[in-house]
Design a protein around this motif. Structure first.
Motif, short mmCIF file in Angstrom:
data_model
loop_
_atom_site.label_atom_id
_atom_site.label_comp_id
_atom_site.label_asym_id
_atom_site.label_seq_id
_atom_site.Cartn_x
_atom_site.Cartn_y
_atom_site.Cartn_z
N GLY A 23 0.81 -1.21 0.00
CA GLY A 23 0.00 0.00 0.00
C GLY A 23 0.84 1.26 0.00
N ALA A 24 1.91 1.25 0.81
CA ALA A 24 2.81 2.41 0.86
C ALA A 24 3.56 2.57 -0.46
CB ALA A 24 3.79 2.27 2.03
N LEU A 25 4.02 1.44 -1.04
CA LEU A 25 4.68 1.52 -2.34
C LEU A 25 3.76 2.17 -3.37
CD1 LEU A 25 6.46 -1.95 -2.58
CD2 LEU A 25 7.57 0.27 -2.39
N SER A 26 2.47 1.84 -3.29
CA SER A 26 1.50 2.38 -4.25
C SER A 26 1.31 3.88 -4.09
CB SER A 26 0.15 1.67 -4.09
OG SER A 26 0.27 0.29 -4.32
N GLU A 27 1.67 4.41 -2.92
CA GLU A 27 1.50 5.84 -2.66
C GLU A 27 2.80 6.62 -2.83
OE1 GLU A 27 -1.39 7.22 -2.11
OE2 GLU A 27 -2.44 5.30 -2.12
N GLY A 28 3.86 5.98 -3.30
CA GLY A 28 5.15 6.64 -3.41
C GLY A 28 5.09 7.93 -4.21
N TRP A 29 5.77 8.96 -3.71
CA TRP A 29 5.70 10.29 -4.35
C TRP A 29 6.18 10.25 -5.79
CZ3 TRP A 29 10.00 12.75 -6.35
CH2 TRP A 29 11.24 12.24 -5.99
N ALA A 30 7.12 9.35 -6.11
CA ALA A 30 7.67 9.29 -7.46
C ALA A 30 6.92 8.32 -8.36
CB ALA A 30 9.14 8.88 -7.41
N LEU A 31 6.07 7.46 -7.79
CA LEU A 31 5.50 6.33 -8.54
C LEU A 31 4.10 6.58 -9.07
CD1 LEU A 31 6.70 3.40 -6.24
CD2 LEU A 31 7.78 4.33 -8.28
N ARG A 32 3.55 7.76 -8.83
CA ARG A 32 2.18 8.05 -9.30
C ARG A 32 2.19 9.32 -10.16
NH1 ARG A 32 -1.69 5.38 -6.07
NH2 ARG A 32 -3.19 6.20 -7.58
N PRO A 33 2.57 9.20 -11.45
CA PRO A 33 2.65 10.40 -12.30
C PRO A 33 1.36 11.20 -12.33
CG PRO A 33 3.65 8.52 -13.40
CD PRO A 33 2.99 7.98 -12.17
N GLY A 34 0.22 10.53 -12.22
CA GLY A 34 -1.05 11.25 -12.24
C GLY A 34 -1.23 12.17 -11.05
N ARG A 35 -0.45 11.96 -10.00
CA ARG A 35 -0.55 12.79 -8.80
C ARG A 35 0.64 13.73 -8.64
NH1 ARG A 35 -2.48 8.60 -4.02
NH2 ARG A 35 -4.33 7.74 -5.07
N TRP A 36 1.54 13.76 -9.60
CA TRP A 36 2.71 14.62 -9.46
C TRP A 36 2.31 16.08 -9.33
CZ3 TRP A 36 6.62 12.53 -13.67
CH2 TRP A 36 7.14 11.30 -13.23
N THR A 37 2.97 16.75 -8.41
CA THR A 37 2.79 18.19 -8.27
C THR A 37 3.76 18.91 -9.20
OG1 THR A 37 4.43 18.35 -6.52
CG2 THR A 37 2.16 17.86 -5.85
N ASP A 38 3.67 20.23 -9.24
CA ASP A 38 4.57 21.00 -10.10
C ASP A 38 6.03 20.76 -9.72
OD1 ASP A 38 2.45 22.04 -11.50
OD2 ASP A 38 2.40 23.94 -10.41
N ARG A 39 6.32 20.66 -8.43
CA ARG A 39 7.69 20.44 -8.00
C ARG A 39 8.22 19.10 -8.51
NH1 ARG A 39 8.12 20.96 -1.76
NH2 ARG A 39 10.33 21.32 -2.17
N THR A 40 7.41 18.07 -8.41
CA THR A 40 7.84 16.75 -8.88
C THR A 40 8.02 16.75 -10.39
OG1 THR A 40 6.59 15.75 -7.06
CG2 THR A 40 7.33 14.28 -8.82
N ARG A 41 7.11 17.41 -11.10
CA ARG A 41 7.23 17.46 -12.57
C ARG A 41 8.48 18.23 -12.98
NH1 ARG A 41 1.44 17.42 -12.44
NH2 ARG A 41 1.38 19.66 -12.00
N ARG A 42 8.82 19.29 -12.26
CA ARG A 42 10.04 20.03 -12.59
C ARG A 42 11.26 19.14 -12.43
NH1 ARG A 42 7.58 24.47 -9.88
NH2 ARG A 42 8.72 24.01 -7.96
N LEU A 43 11.29 18.35 -11.36
CA LEU A 43 12.43 17.47 -11.14
C LEU A 43 12.48 16.37 -12.19
CD1 LEU A 43 14.81 16.94 -9.23
CD2 LEU A 43 13.30 15.47 -7.88
N ALA A 44 11.34 15.76 -12.47
CA ALA A 44 11.29 14.68 -13.46
C ALA A 44 11.73 15.16 -14.84
CB ALA A 44 9.89 14.09 -13.53
N ALA A 45 11.43 16.40 -15.17
CA ALA A 45 11.81 16.94 -16.48
C ALA A 45 13.33 17.01 -16.64
CB ALA A 45 11.19 18.32 -16.68
N ARG A 46 14.05 17.07 -15.52
CA ARG A 46 15.51 17.12 -15.57
C ARG A 46 16.14 15.73 -15.65
NH1 ARG A 46 17.75 22.14 -13.01
NH2 ARG A 46 16.03 23.58 -12.68
#
Length: 448
Positions: free
Chosen positions: A118-141
């Motif tokens: 359950g925790a793995l399923s909620e990982g901040w990096a593992l749910r692109p549909g829930r990425w915030t702007d900060r996560t998207r900025r990092l992923a773009a790099r």
């Protein structure tokens, strides 16, 4: 299932496949002693997967009757293989343990941090549909993410997934990477690094022409980074350095983005703001919340945190409290939510029954113009119980005076906090985890 695998596409595939069928994955880390390996394999392991012929004899010696599987043969499906929908249906129990990451074992027996499916399923990096702007900025790099070291690292695994789920490529060098030349050699855009490795990169960039133009994100974490070195890194490498903070128990908790540092250089002594998925407070020893600006222990709450320590209910009860995690790190949050760390609650030296935290002493020493890095350890002492000893790495060409450094600490923190001895070293020893090895520093004091 215990995984003794390297950094390869096959190793990543085995890890994912094990999760698909619902295994409890124990990620064996490099550098385990035979005693540590024996202890782990005695804990209800059903099978061991390896891809390293060199480690097979040691595994066989400690595994007893546990089956050993080899990714080079037994696990390779017959070709051609076309999976059906049922083959890709994840069968892990949401409340069951999905992965156990091992800590360094620096305090004795390696602790295993258990993370549920359950925790793995909620990982901040593992749910692109829930990425915030900060996560998207990092992923773009993360278009070309340098993958090295070990896949057993919780942090390395989550940042690898961030790259892949953002459409990036994981780049695995054919030989151990040579920093910083590896960046230009493989056109690396993103890399995770420890503080000691960052210092080596800065030394190289300062001394000779090195091409780091492909870099978009150099994420520095694992141990304290002196503010002047973060400022220097930003100046030498450009707007790419991300200062992050996290733990094996929690994954990444905070990050200071390059744009934030450029807009406010005063943030160089912070590790940034908590991720949007992280709730963070600072509390006093009685567990009461402290106001902004007050120093206390950092507590966090997040959906993808660990479930407890493997076969260690006492340590679990000490760290997990009503859904919150005691990080056992000291710090303070400012009014804008930026976290400034000041040390570990257990990284202490007790002198004449008075507790002195190593972090503040290290920061005072590192702020001296002659000092590049500083580390403090406690050593048994017949008169005071323990004594404070400091190790310093001088700036090139500098010749620091031990008495002047002791006087600086006494002036800033009081006479009792001044080290009884200051030892100059050319470089700090590094533990297998990539962090400064304080046990090795203590051993230097005992050497003839």
């Amino acid at each position: 299932m215990a995984l003794d695998t390297g950094v390869t596409p096959e190793a990543f595939a085995v890890r994912v496949a094990a999760h698909v069928v619902g295994c409890q994955v124990v990620a064996l880390r490099p550098g385990l002693t035979p005693e540590h390996l024996r202890d782990i394999l005695a804990r209800d392991i059903s099978a061991v997967v390896t891809d390293d012929p060199a480690s097979r004899p040691a595994l066989a010696a400690e595994a007893g009757g546990i089956p050993l599987l080899d990714t080079g043969g037994a696990l390779r499906p017959p070709a051609p293989f076309t999976p059906g929908p049922e083959d890709l249906t994840a069968r892990g129990d949401r409340d069951g343990i999905g992965v156990i990451h091992l800590t360094s074992g620096s305090t004795g027996r390696p602790k295993g941090t258990m993370v549920t499916y359950g925790a793995l399923s909620e990982g901040w990096a593992l749910r692109p549909g829930r990425w915030t702007d900060r996560t998207r900025r990092l992923a773009a790099r993360y278009a070309r993410f340098l993958l090295f070291g070990t896949l057993s690292s919780a942090v390395m695994f989550e940042h690898l997934c961030l790259s892949l789920l953002g459409g990036g490529t994981a780049v695995i060098p054919g030989r151990p990477p040579r920093f910083p030349e590896v960046f230009a050699e493989h056109r690396i855009s993103a890399c995770m690094t420890t503080v000691p490795r960052l210092y080596g990169i800065l030394d190289a960039v300062r001394d000779r022409a090195v091409d780091t133009s492909s870099l978009r994100a150099l994420v520095v974490a694992g141990s304290p980074l002196a503010p002047h070195r973060l400022t220097e890194a930003a100046g030498l490498l450009g707007p790419v350095v991300h200062h992050a903070y996290g733990q094996t128990e929690t994954g990444m908790l905070t990050v200071l983005e390059p744009g934030e540092l450029a807009a406010d250089p005063g943030l160089a002594d912070s590790v940034g703001r908590p991720l949007d998925t992280v709730e963070m407070t600072v509390r006093d020893p009685d567990g009461r919340d402290l106001p902004a600006g007050r120093t206390g222990e950092v507590w966090v709450r997040l959906a993808d945190a660990f479930h407890g320590y493997w076969e260690d209910p006492r340590e679990t009860a000490e760290v997990l409290r009503d859904g919150w995690i005691r990080t056992r790190d000291l710090g303070r949050l400012d009014a804008r939510g930026y976290l400034r760390l000041s040390g570990r609650t257990r990284d202490i030296v007790i002198v004449n029954a008075v507790v002195h935290y190593a972090g503040p002493i290290e920061r005072v020493l590192a702020a001296h113009p002659d000092i590049d890095q500083a580390y403090v350890v406690g050593v048994p002492d017949d008169r005071t119980g323990e004594a404070i000893h400091a190790f310093v790495v001088p700036h090139p060409g500098a010749v620091p005076v031990a008495d002047a450094l002791r006087e600086l600490v006494a002036r800033e923190l009081g006479e009792a906090a001044a080290p009884v001895r200051v030892v100059g070293i050319t470089e700090v020893p590094v533990a297998p985890s990539g962090k400064p090895d304080k046990a090795a520093l203590r051993a230097l004091l005992e050497a003839p």
